[in-house]
Design a protein around this motif. Structure first.
Motif, mmCIF file in Angstrom:
data_model
loop_
_atom_site.group_PDB
_atom_site.id
_atom_site.type_symbol
_atom_site.label_atom_id
_atom_site.label_comp_id
_atom_site.label_asym_id
_atom_site.label_seq_id
_atom_site.Cartn_x
_atom_site.Cartn_y
_atom_site.Cartn_z
ATOM 1 N N MET A 590 0.831 -1.203 0.000
ATOM 2 C CA MET A 590 0.000 0.000 0.000
ATOM 3 C C MET A 590 0.869 1.259 0.000
ATOM 4 N N ALA A 591 1.943 1.241 0.789
ATOM 5 C CA ALA A 591 2.813 2.416 0.850
ATOM 6 C C ALA A 591 3.458 2.689 -0.503
ATOM 7 N N PHE A 592 3.872 1.639 -1.214
ATOM 8 C CA PHE A 592 4.482 1.842 -2.529
ATOM 9 C C PHE A 592 3.445 2.262 -3.584
ATOM 10 N N LYS A 593 2.196 1.786 -3.432
ATOM 11 C CA LYS A 593 1.125 2.256 -4.331
ATOM 12 C C LYS A 593 0.930 3.757 -4.172
ATOM 13 N N LEU A 594 0.885 4.213 -2.937
ATOM 14 C CA LEU A 594 0.677 5.635 -2.672
ATOM 15 C C LEU A 594 1.879 6.458 -3.126
ATOM 16 N N ALA A 595 3.061 5.916 -2.994
ATOM 17 C CA ALA A 595 4.266 6.609 -3.453
ATOM 18 C C ALA A 595 4.252 6.747 -4.975
ATOM 19 N N ALA A 596 3.811 5.683 -5.663
ATOM 20 C CA ALA A 596 3.730 5.722 -7.130
ATOM 21 C C ALA A 596 2.749 6.801 -7.590
ATOM 22 N N ALA A 597 1.640 6.956 -6.864
ATOM 23 C CA ALA A 597 0.648 7.977 -7.214
ATOM 24 C C ALA A 597 1.235 9.375 -7.074
ATOM 25 N N LEU A 598 2.042 9.590 -6.039
ATOM 26 C CA LEU A 598 2.685 10.897 -5.853
ATOM 27 C C LEU A 598 3.666 11.173 -6.985
ATOM 28 N N ALA A 599 4.404 10.151 -7.388
ATOM 29 C CA ALA A 599 5.350 10.305 -8.493
ATOM 30 C C ALA A 599 4.608 10.623 -9.794
ATOM 31 N N PHE A 600 3.482 9.961 -9.982
ATOM 32 C CA PHE A 600 2.673 10.175 -11.188
ATOM 33 C C PHE A 600 2.252 11.643 -11.295
ATOM 34 N N LYS A 601 1.694 12.185 -10.226
ATOM 35 C CA LYS A 601 1.198 13.566 -10.258
ATOM 36 C C LYS A 601 2.332 14.562 -10.464
ATOM 37 N N GLU A 602 3.445 14.344 -9.755
ATOM 38 C CA GLU A 602 4.575 15.259 -9.901
ATOM 39 C C GLU A 602 5.175 15.180 -11.302
ATOM 40 N N GLY A 603 5.354 13.946 -11.771
ATOM 41 C CA GLY A 603 6.004 13.753 -13.062
ATOM 42 C C GLY A 603 5.203 14.320 -14.218
ATOM 43 N N LEU A 604 3.881 14.033 -14.254
ATOM 44 C CA LEU A 604 3.082 14.467 -15.405
ATOM 45 C C LEU A 604 2.930 15.978 -15.467
ATOM 46 N N LYS A 605 2.918 16.637 -14.310
ATOM 47 C CA LYS A 605 2.811 18.097 -14.316
ATOM 48 C C LYS A 605 4.015 18.737 -14.999
ATOM 49 N N ASN A 606 5.164 18.076 -14.897
ATOM 50 C CA ASN A 606 6.395 18.639 -15.459
ATOM 51 C C ASN A 606 6.746 18.073 -16.836
ATOM 52 N N ALA A 607 5.902 17.179 -17.364
ATOM 53 C CA ALA A 607 6.240 16.484 -18.619
ATOM 54 C C ALA A 607 5.539 17.100 -19.824
ATOM 55 N N ASN A 608 5.199 18.401 -19.721
ATOM 56 C CA ASN A 608 4.487 19.095 -20.804
ATOM 57 C C ASN A 608 3.205 18.341 -21.171
ATOM 58 N N PRO A 609 2.267 18.214 -20.197
ATOM 59 C CA PRO A 609 1.019 17.481 -20.485
ATOM 60 C C PRO A 609 0.154 18.255 -21.489
ATOM 61 N N VAL A 610 -0.526 17.514 -22.367
ATOM 62 C CA VAL A 610 -1.418 18.125 -23.362
ATOM 63 C C VAL A 610 -2.713 17.321 -23.431
ATOM 64 N N LEU A 611 -3.755 17.992 -23.933
ATOM 65 C CA LEU A 611 -5.039 17.323 -24.160
ATOM 66 C C LEU A 611 -5.073 16.727 -25.561
ATOM 67 N N LEU A 612 -5.684 15.573 -25.674
ATOM 68 C CA LEU A 612 -5.911 14.941 -26.977
ATOM 69 C C LEU A 612 -7.414 14.865 -27.234
ATOM 70 N N GLU A 613 -7.818 15.032 -28.483
ATOM 71 C CA GLU A 613 -9.234 14.939 -28.833
ATOM 72 C C GLU A 613 -9.430 13.921 -29.949
ATOM 73 N N PRO A 614 -10.603 13.271 -29.982
ATOM 74 C CA PRO A 614 -10.869 12.296 -31.050
ATOM 75 C C PRO A 614 -11.048 12.995 -32.394
ATOM 76 N N ILE A 615 -10.370 12.486 -33.405
ATOM 77 C CA ILE A 615 -10.485 12.979 -34.782
ATOM 78 C C ILE A 615 -11.275 11.950 -35.576
ATOM 79 N N MET A 616 -12.331 12.439 -36.241
ATOM 80 C CA MET A 616 -13.208 11.548 -36.991
ATOM 81 C C MET A 616 -12.873 11.592 -38.486
ATOM 82 N N LYS A 617 -12.948 10.445 -39.105
ATOM 83 C CA LYS A 617 -12.797 10.353 -40.557
ATOM 84 C C LYS A 617 -14.189 10.384 -41.177
ATOM 85 N N LEU A 618 -14.396 11.280 -42.136
ATOM 86 C CA LEU A 618 -15.719 11.457 -42.739
ATOM 87 C C LEU A 618 -15.697 11.161 -44.231
ATOM 88 N N ARG A 619 -16.817 10.615 -44.694
ATOM 89 C CA ARG A 619 -17.099 10.523 -46.137
ATOM 90 C C ARG A 619 -18.431 11.222 -46.353
#
Length: 709
Positions: A590-619
């Protein structure tokens, strides 16, 4: 005119049921089709009234018609579902299929044309060719379905018969054949001349009154007869030879040639009148009986022989193994399910057992009905060429083939358009979600043009159909049939988050309380990844014991559904555990799970996070004249044009655009193309959202979460 009692062989059982039987040569199966609001239901109503199937002439404005009986049809004053009815005229049974003309109910048209032997296209006397009439004409020509056109509304002040005929001729040169001349007084039709019988009639309170052909119309009549003679000759080689050698044809020969042209879809006769005033309808009924194909004349229908790799031709023969196809299903919470079918071969009898070659199951036939709108008349059998309904079938739905077990065949499925618009559906009252889902699944049994599903990413229940009106109708049916209220909302976009650079992050969970403490420490490298998610470990020297490494991975995976930008799922991420530390006593999974979550939040904030959106193919299929408008509109939607193909006489635009820009594209496309455009869309990939758009989405998401709290 022969009344129904002379048309049918009748008998009564001890239970008082009526037994009816009719030969295929005495049946005309007619789909009444065309643009919405041009009087199709009123034409059906007048036909039923003249055939003595009803004792009053109902009106759509009063909600009293036979074929528009659903409470929504009455409220909207428009057809929303295919409805069947029948009448008898001149010794012939006319089966009518009243088909909605509104764009959202195109699937009903495909159902009707599977069962019909001919089409009655109703169009208004507007002086133009309506989009709906044009689409119906094109569809019937493509599928070789014989047609007759009825120009309705000739009682209106602005009626333009000649302009409407000229518009039809301009589009369908060489096929349009007017067979009557309206007699006009001002702009209103007061009678007509039948060019084939050379007789003139005037409308009166007592009905049709034969009158002498007006002198001033004889020249017009002669010209029309000459055109009809040429049309008849062109449809038959023997008649053509006689016409060239003798310069004329007899009335019987002209009628034969016209009928042959109708059957081969080379000739489309045109008549006119007013359904509301019941003027010109008797003439229309006469011509339907005389010229439209008999059920026995329907072209051979191909089916697959079950268990054999071969096709078989199904012809309309009464004394042959039974074969029918269900082309419509009606679901009622009180009455149950009613399967409407066309018998293509053989005879269906009450009490018999038939084989469903679509599902591979047998069905017991209890009651057979003839339909007259919402009314059902019990019969003992249904012969080849006829249309009727069966109740209480447990495993049979629209498109299924029912046949004799001795000769198993299967008809091609009925084509239904793919959904083009989706809405999220919510229960108005908390706790009604299961009722809504059950009701929607029941409604889906009678309407194959909409789907219901749960979006795994957004958690929303989504219904998809042919347009806003279609989905609104479904929602109101939920209330009317299953007594459950729902709300339709714009569905959420399944955005995702990812990172654009590699970073290293540290997560340390340390807590000391009485007894054992908690200690977990990990160092994780986060990298962009061409995939959903990948976990790896490069731990050396046992800085993180092997038994805790799975806990780190689990902790990271549990964080993936909630990104750091706006709480959307994270994708395209590789996480590498490369270092950490532990405590002999206080460390735990449990302690390592919680530590991993802290690393996740810290790391992604500094990793230039971006939003992705679904692109549809149309005919997008459109007439060429709309190409510029469609391309300009697609650019406004942040779309890209990939190329243009030709398909028949349509331009097919291949494009890509964000899903967020396409929610009401079905409605907008119809508006831009006057109903002539169609499109299909499917998910192609995810792309980064532009910065300005991403900021709006993040703010909206934050406001949504705040409101929820």
């Amino acid at each position: 005119m022969l009344r129904a009692k002379n048309l049918y062989r009748l008998a009564r059982s001890r239970k008082g049921e009526k037994f009816m039987s009719i030969k295929a040569e005495d049946i005309r199966n007619i789909a009444v089709i065309g643009h919405s609001g041009e009087g199709k239901t009123s034409v059906c109503e007048a036909i039923l009234f003249n055939g003595k199937s009803t004792d009053r002439l109902g009106k759509t404005t009063e909600g009293t018609t036979v074929t528009d009986y659903d409470e929504q049809e009455i409220a909207r004053q428009m057809s929303i579902s295919l409805s069947a009815a029948f009448t008898a005229w001149n010794g012939v049974k006319i089966n009518l299929l009243d088909v909605p003309g509104f764009y959202d109910f195109e699937g009903e048209l495909n159902e009707a044309l599977r069962a019909a032997g001919g089409a009655l296209i109703v169009t208004s006397a507007s002086g133009t060719l309506s989009v709906g009439a044009e689409k119906c004409l094109d569809l019937c020509l493509k599928n070789k379905i014989p047609m007759v056109i009825f120009i309705n509304g000739m009682d209106k002040d602005n009626a333009d018969y000649e302009g409407t005929v000229n518009a039809l001729k301009a589009k369908y040169a060489g096929k349009i054949a007017p067979i009557q001349i309206p007699l006009m007084q001002g702009n209103k039709m007061i009678g007509y001349i039948n060019a084939l019988t050379e007789k003139a009639f005037r409308f009166s309170e007592e009905g049709l009154k034969e009158i002498p052909i007006p002198e001033e119309m004889k020249g017009t009549l002669a010209t029309m007869q000459e055109n009809l003679t040429e049309t008849a000759a062109e449809n038959d080689e023997a008649l053509l030879d006689k016409y060239f050698s003798e310069g004329e044809l007899s009335k019987e020969e002209i009628i034969h040639g016209i009928r042959k042209g109708i059957y081969n879809v080379n000739t489309i006769p045109v008549m006119a009148g007013s359904a509301l005033q019941n003027r010109g309808i008797i003439n229309l009924m006469d011509e339907i009986v005389k010229y439209m194909p008999k059920a026995i004349e329907r072209r051979e229908v191909l089916a697959s022989a079950v268990g054999k790799d071969e096709l078989v031709g199904i012809t309309c023969i009464e004394n042959a193994p039974f074969a029918a196809q269900v082309f419509k299903t009606v679901v009622d919470p009180f009455v149950g399910k009613l399967n409407v079918m066309k018998v293509f071969r053989g005879t269906l009898k009450s009490g018999s057992t038939v084989y469903n070659s679509t599902t591979g199951k047998t069905e017991r036939i209890s009651q057979i009905y003839l339909l007259k709108g919402k009314k059902q008349e019990v019969v003992s059998e249904l012969n080849a060429g006829d249309i009727g309904a069966v109740s209480k079938l447990t495993a049979t739905n629209t498109g299924d083939t029912l046949c004799d077990e001795s000769e198993k065949v299967k008809f091609d499925p009925i084509h239904f358009p793919r959904p083009v618009l989706s809405m999220a559906i919510y229960a108005e009252k908390k706790g009604d979600e299961d009722k809504i889902f059950a009701g929607l699944n029941k409604l889906a049994e009678e309407d194959y043009t909409f789907t219901v599903s749960k979006n795994a990413e957004t958690g929303e229940m989504v219904i998809s159909g042919q347009g806003e009106t279609h989905l609104d109708v479904i929602n109101k049916k939920l209330k009317a049939k299953f007594n459950v209220s729902a709300l339709l909302k714009t569905p959420k976009i399944a955005y995702r988050e990812t990172i654009r650079k590699t970073v290293e992050a540290e997560g340390k969970h340390k807590k000391q309380s009485g007894g054992h403490g908690q200690y977990g420490h990990c160092k994780v490298r986060f990298e962009p990844f061409d995939g959903e998610f990948e976990f790896a470990e490069e731990v050396v020297g046992g800085s993180v014991p092997k038994q805790y490494i799975p806990a780190v991975e689990k902790g990271l995976r549990e964080c993936l559904p909630n990104g750091v930008l706006a709480g959307y799922p994270v994708t395209g991420l590789r996480a590498v555990l490369y270092d950490g530390s532990y405590h002999d006593v206080d460390s735990s999974e449990m302690a390592f799970k919680l530590a991993a979550a802290l690393a996740f939040k810290e790391g992604l904030k500094n990793a230039n996070p971006v939003l992705l959106e679904p692109i549809m193919k149309l005919r997008i299929a459109i007439p060429e004249s709309y190409l510029g408008d469609i391309m300009g509109d697609m650019n406004k939607r942040r779309g890209r044009i990939l190329g243009i193909d030709m398909l028949d006489d349509m331009q097919v635009v291949n494009a890509e655009a964000p899903q967020a820009e396409l929610f009401r594209y079905a409605t907008d496309l119809r508006s831009m193309t006057q109903g002539r455009g169609k499109f299909v869309a499917e998910l192609e990939r995810y792309e980064e959202v532009p910065f300005a758009e991403a900021e709006k989405i993040i703010k909206a998401r934050a406001a949504e979460k705040e409101q929820a709290n």
